[in-house]
Design a protein around this motif. Structure first.
Motif, short mmCIF file in Angstrom:
data_model
loop_
_atom_site.label_atom_id
_atom_site.label_comp_id
_atom_site.label_asym_id
_atom_site.label_seq_id
_atom_site.Cartn_x
_atom_site.Cartn_y
_atom_site.Cartn_z
N SER A 114 81.44 -93.83 -51.61
CA SER A 114 80.99 -94.14 -53.18
C SER A 114 79.71 -94.13 -53.34
O SER A 114 78.40 -94.98 -52.66
CB SER A 114 82.05 -95.46 -53.89
OG SER A 114 80.88 -94.90 -55.04
N SER A 115 79.42 -93.75 -54.43
CA SER A 115 77.95 -94.47 -54.97
C SER A 115 77.52 -95.30 -56.24
O SER A 115 76.64 -95.95 -56.30
CB SER A 115 77.28 -93.49 -55.70
OG SER A 115 78.03 -92.92 -56.82
N PHE A 165 82.38 -85.21 -38.22
CA PHE A 165 83.16 -86.45 -37.22
C PHE A 165 82.70 -85.66 -35.91
O PHE A 165 83.11 -84.81 -35.34
CB PHE A 165 84.10 -86.71 -37.79
CG PHE A 165 84.33 -87.28 -39.42
CD1 PHE A 165 82.82 -87.69 -40.10
CD2 PHE A 165 85.91 -88.60 -39.34
CE1 PHE A 165 83.34 -87.77 -40.45
CE2 PHE A 165 86.41 -88.88 -40.38
CZ PHE A 165 84.87 -88.84 -41.50
N THR A 166 82.72 -87.54 -34.91
CA THR A 166 82.52 -86.88 -33.35
C THR A 166 82.78 -87.75 -33.19
O THR A 166 83.27 -89.03 -33.77
CB THR A 166 81.16 -86.21 -32.66
OG1 THR A 166 80.50 -85.33 -33.66
CG2 THR A 166 80.90 -86.28 -31.85
N GLY A 187 82.06 -100.09 -43.65
CA GLY A 187 81.61 -101.18 -44.76
C GLY A 187 81.65 -99.23 -45.43
O GLY A 187 82.28 -98.29 -45.53
N LEU A 188 80.74 -99.43 -46.50
CA LEU A 188 80.50 -99.29 -47.68
C LEU A 188 79.33 -97.90 -47.16
O LEU A 188 77.77 -98.48 -47.06
CB LEU A 188 79.93 -100.09 -49.06
CG LEU A 188 79.84 -99.04 -50.10
CD1 LEU A 188 80.95 -98.36 -51.86
CD2 LEU A 188 79.41 -100.70 -51.46
N VAL A 189 79.18 -97.26 -47.85
CA VAL A 189 77.82 -96.13 -47.45
C VAL A 189 78.21 -94.88 -48.43
O VAL A 189 79.06 -94.88 -49.08
CB VAL A 189 78.45 -95.37 -46.57
CG1 VAL A 189 79.81 -94.75 -46.44
CG2 VAL A 189 77.06 -94.67 -46.41
N GLN A 190 76.99 -94.73 -49.03
CA GLN A 190 76.84 -93.74 -50.24
C GLN A 190 77.85 -91.45 -49.86
O GLN A 190 77.26 -91.96 -48.31
CB GLN A 190 75.73 -93.26 -50.51
CG GLN A 190 75.46 -94.72 -51.95
CD GLN A 190 73.24 -94.31 -52.53
OE1 GLN A 190 72.78 -93.50 -51.27
NE2 GLN A 190 73.51 -95.23 -53.22
N PRO A 191 77.19 -91.34 -50.46
CA PRO A 191 78.64 -89.92 -50.23
C PRO A 191 76.89 -89.32 -49.67
O PRO A 191 75.72 -89.89 -49.80
CB PRO A 191 77.87 -89.04 -51.63
CG PRO A 191 78.56 -90.44 -52.75
CD PRO A 191 78.41 -91.35 -52.09
N GLY A 192 77.74 -88.96 -48.17
CA GLY A 192 76.72 -87.99 -47.32
C GLY A 192 75.99 -88.81 -46.46
O GLY A 192 75.02 -88.91 -45.25
N GLY A 193 76.54 -90.09 -46.90
CA GLY A 193 75.86 -90.79 -45.55
C GLY A 193 76.68 -91.09 -44.30
O GLY A 193 77.15 -89.82 -44.58
N SER A 194 76.52 -91.54 -43.77
CA SER A 194 76.64 -92.04 -42.20
C SER A 194 77.54 -93.12 -41.61
O SER A 194 76.60 -94.02 -42.57
CB SER A 194 75.48 -91.29 -40.74
OG SER A 194 75.90 -89.72 -41.17
N LEU A 225 79.52 -87.98 -44.77
CA LEU A 225 80.77 -88.75 -46.19
C LEU A 225 80.98 -87.88 -47.64
O LEU A 225 80.20 -88.22 -47.81
CB LEU A 225 80.54 -89.94 -45.37
CG LEU A 225 80.73 -90.63 -43.99
CD1 LEU A 225 80.17 -91.77 -44.25
CD2 LEU A 225 82.24 -90.48 -44.27
N LYS A 226 82.21 -88.34 -48.00
CA LYS A 226 82.57 -87.50 -48.64
C LYS A 226 83.56 -89.31 -49.63
O LYS A 226 84.42 -89.29 -48.62
CB LYS A 226 83.33 -86.49 -48.58
CG LYS A 226 82.84 -85.70 -48.41
CD LYS A 226 83.42 -84.35 -48.19
CE LYS A 226 83.21 -83.37 -47.56
NZ LYS A 226 84.28 -82.10 -46.98
N PRO A 227 83.95 -89.21 -50.57
CA PRO A 227 84.99 -90.27 -51.13
C PRO A 227 85.90 -89.70 -51.12
O PRO A 227 86.39 -90.72 -50.87
CB PRO A 227 84.72 -90.24 -52.81
CG PRO A 227 82.72 -89.70 -52.91
CD PRO A 227 82.47 -87.94 -51.23
#
Length: 121
Positions: free
Chosen positions: A120-121, A67-68, A10-17, A85-87
């Motif tokens: 992505s933000s 990551f695990t 899915g879509l997540v913002q930087p730093g998210g999980s 997470l990073k871009p």
């Protein structure tokens, strides 16, 4: 013939999980090593993480500490927990069955269809 079905992208913002799951068909899942790979647009597919049948793990340097990979043999499922997470983690993530990860990354012959992860933000 084994079938692998990924989910959880899915879509997540930087730093998210995000947590990816890969469910495998068949009753002998426990004897196989499993791996996660990813492919970003315009780039080759690259290894992310692998786990042996005994539970030993290997990670790409780019994801170590973030990551695990884990597996639940009772559910025929392998997971990839992705934190911080990073871009540059944006890619299609693929599950792989039947490889080897004790000393290096060697994928097996079975691949899932992939799941998109966008950071992505």
């Amino acid at each position: 013939q084994a079938q692998l079905v990924e989910s959880g992208g899915g879509l997540v913002q930087p730093g998210g999980s995000l947590r990816l799951s890969c469910a495998a068909s068949g009753s002998i899942f426990a004897i196989y090593a499993m791996g996660w790979y990813r492919q970003a647009p315009g780039k080759q597919r690259e290894p992310v993480a692998g786990i042996t049948s005994g539970g030993s793990t290997r990670y790409a340097d780019s994801v170590k500490g973030r990551f695990t990979i884990s597996r639940d043999n009772a559910k025929n499922t392998v997971y990839l927990q992705m934190n911080s997470l990073k871009p540059e983690d944006t890619a299609v993530y693929y599950c792989n069955l039947g490889g080897a990860y004790s000393t290096s990354f060697r994928p097996g012959g079975y691949w899932g269809q992939g799941t998109q992860v966008t950071v992505s933000s």
